[in-house]
Write an enzyme that holds these catalytic residues in place. Structure first.
Site, PDB file in Angstrom:
ATOM      1  N   ARG A 180       1.060  -1.289   0.061  1.00 23.62           N
ATOM      2  CA  ARG A 180       0.032  -0.021   0.089  1.00 23.62           C
ATOM      3  C   ARG A 180       0.887   1.272   0.059  1.00 23.62           C
ATOM      4  O   ARG A 180       0.330   2.331  -0.790  1.00 23.62           O
ATOM      5  CB  ARG A 180      -1.128   0.026   1.063  1.00 23.62           C
ATOM      6  CG  ARG A 180      -2.026  -0.974   0.993  1.00 23.62           C
ATOM      7  CD  ARG A 180      -2.815  -1.093   2.336  1.00 23.62           C
ATOM      8  NE  ARG A 180      -3.776   0.365   2.264  1.00 23.62           N
ATOM      9  CZ  ARG A 180      -4.790   0.687   3.250  1.00 23.62           C
ATOM     10  NH1 ARG A 180      -4.619  -0.145   4.595  1.00 23.62           N
ATOM     11  NH2 ARG A 180      -5.531   1.454   3.225  1.00 23.62           N
ATOM     12  N   CYS A 236      -1.046   6.253   9.101  1.00 23.84           N
ATOM     13  CA  CYS A 236      -1.341   4.980   8.293  1.00 23.84           C
ATOM     14  C   CYS A 236      -2.277   5.438   7.387  1.00 23.84           C
ATOM     15  O   CYS A 236      -2.163   6.026   6.574  1.00 23.84           O
ATOM     16  CB  CYS A 236      -1.695   3.917   9.503  1.00 23.84           C
ATOM     17  SG  CYS A 236      -3.246   4.398  10.430  1.00 23.84           S
TER      18      CYS A 236
END
Length: 280
Positions: A180, A236
């Site tokens: 990611r 995050c």
């Protein structure tokens, strides 16, 4: 004592000091928001109360602020008071295993000034594996009043991130998986990649091969490339999986650590903000 505790420690605590202990179940699934509550109702650690990531540990998403913004703090402190948390109570939080949601509640309680908070190593799975009892009984709770003492220096907003990346006065880390971070996959958001300048420290790397929390020395090794005297801002996707890294950094002796609650989902809500897909 350590923030991380064993199932034996919790079992002893519930036997000998139940009135001074609050147990919180935070099981949750991002792809099925009802799964955690259903699991709790089907069976939980005795005396545990359930808190939901979306309903209790986050605010309502808006245009900016990320997909799991911090909850309204008046409501949050009222809720934790209602489940019996006060400065004299020991709080033990658990997830299904060592997942990210228990650490989110740990961070929130730390932010509002409660220090006697612990995570159950291995979570519900370890409790069951060790043969400890499970119940469907919903506990009767004695409400109290929780008076917060906010640690404002533990949180960063987008302006802080922009400013400190620009003048290189802090290090930003991205706690998501490498795939990611590099923009090779993105299951949740419309843009891929990471905030320019962010370094990748996957949150699951704070766990050992058996899925247990690493020791302080092992955590120091994990973060060895980061200087202990620098400011570290942890992000995050939406400020949830960053929390295990915040806890791990503090356990490894890093003191100037802040959470960016909005994280990547907040960053990309501003069209002018660029994203990066290369290693940094």
């Amino acid at each position: 004592m350590s923030v991380i505790v064993s199932e034996e420690w919790l079992a002893d605590r519930l036997k000998n000091q139940p009135d001074q202990t609050v147990v919180v179940d935070t099981r949750f699934q991002l792809q099925d928001e009802d799964a955690g509550r259903k699991a709790y109702l089907e069976g939980h650690i005795p005396q545990a109360v359930y808190l939901d990531l979306n309903k209790d540990l986050s605010g309502k998403p808006a245009k900016h602020g990320g997909s799991h913004p911090l909850p309204d703090m008046d409501m949050f402190t009222a809720k934790i008071g209602n489940i019996g948390i006060d400065p004299n109570k020991t709080v033990v939080i658990y997830d299904q295993a060592n997942d990210m949601f228990a650490a989110r509640l740990w961070w929130l309680l730390h932010y509002v000034g409660h220090d006697d908070v612990h995570l159950l190593d291995g979570g519900f799975d370890q409790w069951v594996k060790a043969g400890h009892p499970v119940t469907t009984e919903i506990p009767v709770l004695e409400a109290t009043e929780f008076k917060p003492t906010f640690r404002e220096n533990n949180v960063a907003d987008i302006e802080d991130v922009q400013e400190k990346l620009a003048d290189q006065s802090a290090t930003l880390i991205d706690s998501r998986s490498r795939e990611r971070y590099l923009g090779r996959t993105e299951p949740l958001y419309r843009k891929t990649g990471h905030i320019p300048g962010a370094k990748n420290f996957f949150w699951k790397n704070v766990l050992d091969a058996d899925g247990k929390w690493k020791t302080g020395a092992e955590l120091e090794k994990n973060f060895a490339s980061l200087a202990k005297d620098e400011e570290i801002i942890v992000s995050c996707g939406s400020g949830v999986s960053a929390c295990p890294n915040v806890l791990a950094l503090k356990s490894a002796g890093y003191e100037n650590v802040k959470l960016y609650p909005g994280s990547f989902s907040d960053w990309i809500s501003y069209d002018e903000n660029e994203v990066e897909t290369k290693e940094e």
